[in-house]
Enzyme design. Structure first.
Site, PDB file in Angstrom:
ATOM      1  N   LYS A  89      12.972   0.450  -1.226  1.00 54.07           N
ATOM      2  CA  LYS A  89      12.656   1.986  -1.187  1.00 54.07           C
ATOM      3  C   LYS A  89      14.173   2.746  -1.112  1.00 54.07           C
ATOM      4  CE  LYS A  89       8.255   2.767   0.311  1.00 54.07           C
ATOM      5  NZ  LYS A  89       7.463   1.671   0.436  1.00 54.07           N
ATOM      6  N   GLU A 111       7.602  12.404   3.025  1.00 55.49           N
ATOM      7  CA  GLU A 111       6.197  11.966   3.838  1.00 55.49           C
ATOM      8  C   GLU A 111       6.487  10.308   4.077  1.00 55.49           C
ATOM      9  OE1 GLU A 111       6.961  11.994   0.340  1.00 55.49           O
ATOM     10  OE2 GLU A 111       6.508   9.907  -0.110  1.00 55.49           O
ATOM     11  N   SER A 377       8.551  -6.996  -2.671  1.00 54.76           N
ATOM     12  CA  SER A 377       9.107  -5.828  -2.606  1.00 54.76           C
ATOM     13  C   SER A 377       9.778  -5.371  -1.345  1.00 54.76           C
ATOM     14  CB  SER A 377       8.121  -4.905  -2.821  1.00 54.76           C
ATOM     15  OG  SER A 377       7.066  -5.120  -2.068  1.00 54.76           O
TER      16      SER A 377
HETATM   17  C1  LIG Z   1       6.181   1.147   0.249  1.00 51.48           C
HETATM   18  C2  LIG Z   1       6.227  -0.181  -0.097  1.00 51.48           C
HETATM   19  C3  LIG Z   1       5.244  -0.618  -1.256  1.00 51.48           C
HETATM   20  C4  LIG Z   1       4.365   0.472  -2.135  1.00 51.48           C
HETATM   21  O1  LIG Z   1       5.070   1.201  -2.816  1.00 51.48           O
HETATM   22  P1  LIG Z   1       5.348   1.409  -4.198  1.00 51.48           P
HETATM   23  O2  LIG Z   1       5.871   2.617  -4.703  1.00 51.48           O
HETATM   24  O3  LIG Z   1       3.901   1.250  -4.876  1.00 51.48           O
HETATM   25  O4  LIG Z   1       6.229   0.294  -4.674  1.00 51.48           O
HETATM   26  C5  LIG Z   1       5.313  -1.897  -1.688  1.00 51.48           C
HETATM   27  N1  LIG Z   1       6.070  -2.756  -0.925  1.00 51.48           N
HETATM   28  C6  LIG Z   1       6.780  -2.428   0.056  1.00 51.48           C
HETATM   29  C7  LIG Z   1       7.577  -3.445   0.794  1.00 51.48           C
HETATM   30  C8  LIG Z   1       7.017  -1.232   0.549  1.00 51.48           C
HETATM   31  O5  LIG Z   1       7.724  -0.657   1.628  1.00 51.48           O
END
Ligand SMILES: *Cc1c(COP(=O)(O)O)cnc(C)c1O
Length: 395
Positions: A89, A111, A377
C-alpha cells in the site's frame, strides 16, 4: 487488444466516473493533470527516490525452493511484505501524496477497512507534514485497534463511521461526503484500484513498480523477463494490478487472481465479488458489485478484513469478462492452511490477504518447467491474533 483504460476512463464496459455534481470540477482537474504529473521528471525522481530510500524498494524476488518442490514448478515470491508499513500500500500512498502536493492541495482524507491503507496514508502525511483525516467504520475501529493507535500516533485524525454495517463501504461513503464538502483544498487518497476515473488507472500505475521490478529480477534469475504464471490476491485489486501491469498485453503470461470465498461461494458469507457480483455502480465506477434484487449492496464477508469489499476494480472486472485472467475463489479454511504451509516451508508469515493467493496453488496444474511469480502483498504481523486461534499440535 489493450486491457488498459481508454480515454474516457473505461475498461470495456467497466469504469467511468459516476460522481455527484459538486465533485465534477475537482475530478476533472485530476483527470486532466494526473498523467502530466506522473510522467514529469521531478515527480519520477522524488517518487522513485522515496520508494528506494524510504519504503525499501526494490522488494526481493525470492525463489521459494521448498514451496516449488511441493507444487512441482518454479515459484518465485514477490516480497511486498518487506516494504515499510508491511504491505504494497505504501507504493500508492507515496505516489498520491506527491500528486496531491503538486496540485496544491493542503489536506488529505482517506478511507480504511483493516487499517492498512489508513496507516500507509497517515505515514506519508507525517512525512509531508499534511493534515490527515481517516474514515473508518466503527466495527473496524474496534477490531483493528493496533492500526487505529498507529494512525493516531502518526498524527492522523481517525473518524469512526456509524452508518450501515460500520465497515469499509460505509467509511468510503463518508470520505466521499467529506470530499464533497471540501473539493478545492482536499485530496482524497483512495487505497485501491477503485473509485471514479482516473483513480483505478492512477493507482495501477503507482503499483506498476511491482511488475517493472519483476521483469529485470526474473531476467537476472531465470534468464527471461516473463513468467508463465502471475498470481495475486484481489480485494479492490491494487497489488494484482501492480503485479500484472507490464504483462497485460503479453499473452504468454497467464494471470491468476484469487478472491476471498469466505465460508464458501454459496454460503451467503463470501466476498467473491467477481463470481457473485452483477454489474452496477459503486463508489463512482461501473463494475461488478455484490447486490440483491433491488440493487442494495450485500455485506461481504471474509476472514481477511483487507478483502471484504463488495466491489472490484473495473480493470479486473474486464480482465475476468474477457477471460484474460482466471479468477479463483479461496475460502477462509484454505487461506489459513496456506498461512501455516508458507510459514513452515519458507519461514515467511504472510498476511491473511496474501494467504488467499497461496491457497490457490493447490487448485492449479503446473508442469515442472513452469515459472510462477506470486505476490506476497503483506506480512502477517497484524493477523497474529487470528493465526494463534488456529494453532494446533499438528500445525
Ligand atoms: C489492502 C490489502 C490487500 C487488498 O487490496 P488490493 O487493493 O486488492 O491489493 C491485499 N493484501 C494486503 C496485505 C493488504 O493490506
Amino acid at each position: 487488444m489493450s486491457y488498459q483504460v481508454d480515454e474516457k476512463g473505461y475498461y470495456g464496459r467497466f469504469g467511468g466516473a459516476y460522481i455527484p455534481e459538486v465533485l465534477h470540477r475537482c475530478v476533472e482537474d485530476l483527470q486532466e493533470n494526473y498523467l502530466k504529473i506522473l510522467e514529469s521528471d521531478p515527480f519520477k525522481r522524488e517518487y522513485h527516490g522515496l520508494l528506494c530510500t524510504y519504503a525499501g524498494r526494490p522488494s526481493p524476488l525470492y525463489f521459494a525452493r521448498r514451496l516449488s518442490g511441493k507444487y512441482g514448478c518454479r515459484i518465485y515470491l514477490k516480497r511486498e511484505d518487506l516494504n515499510h508499513t508491511g504491505a504494497h500500500k505504501i507504493n500508492n500512498t507515496i505516489g498520491q501524496i506527491l500528486v496531491a502536493r503538486s496540485m496544491g492541495k493542503t489536506r488529505v482524507i482517506a478511507e480504511t477497512g483493516a487499517g492498512q491503507h489508513g496507516v500507509a496514508t497517515a505515514t506519508v502525511c507525517a512525512l509531508m507534514n499534511m493534515p490527515c483525516v481517516v474514515y473508518m467504520g466503527k466495527t473496524d475501529v474496534e477490531r483493528q485497534q493496533p492500526n487505529v493507535k498507529k494512525m493516531r500516533m502518526l498524527g492522523a485524525t481517525v473518524v469512526p463511521v456509524y452508518s450501515g454495517n460500520m465497515t469499509l463501504k460505509d467509511a468510503t461513503n463518508e470520505a466521499i461526503r467529506d470530499w464533497c464538502c471540501h473539493p478545492s483544498d482536499t485530496f482524497y487518497i483512495i487505497g485501491s484500484t477503485v473509485g471514479p476515473h482516473p483513480y483505478p488507472d492512477m493507482v495501477a500505475r503507482l503499483q506498476a513498480v511491482i511488475s517493472e521490478e519483476i521483469k529485470w529480477q526474473l531476467k537476472e534469475q531465470e534468464g527471461r523477463d516473463y513468467p508463465d504464471y502471475l498470481m495475486a490476491c484481489v480485494g479492490g485489486g491494487s497489488n494484482a494490478a501492480g503485479t500484472v501491469y507490464h504483462y497485460l498485453d503479453d499473452e504468454r503470461v497467464k494471470i491468476i487472481l484469487a478472491e476471498a470465498g469466505g465460508e464458501g461461494i454459496c454460503s451467503g458469507r463470501s466476498a467473491a465479488t467477481i463470481q457473485l457480483g452483477r454489474e452496477g455502480i459503486l463508489h463512482g465506477a461501473r463494475t461488478l458489485v455484490m447486490q440483491d434484487e433491488d440493487g442494495q449492496i450485500e455485506e461481504p464477508y471474509s476472514i481477511s478484513a483487507g478483502l471484504d469489499y463488495p466491489g472490484i476494480g473495473p480493470l479486473h472486472a474486464n480482465l475476468s469478462e474477457t477471460k484474460r485472467a482466471k479468477v479463483l475463489s479461496v475460502d477462509d479454511g484454505e487461506a489459513i492452511s496456506a498461512v501455516f504451509e508458507l510459514t513452515q516451508l519458507e519461514g515467511i508469515i504472510p498476511a491473511l490477504e496474501s494467504a488467499h493467493v497461496l491457497g490457490a496453488l493447490p487448485k492449479l496444474d503446473f508442469s515442472p518447467q513452469d515459472v510462477v511469480v506470486l505476490t506476497v502483498s503483506g506480512r502477517g504481523d497484524k493477523d497474529m491474533e487470528t493465526y494463534l486461534k488456529f494453532m494446533t499440535d499438528s500445525n
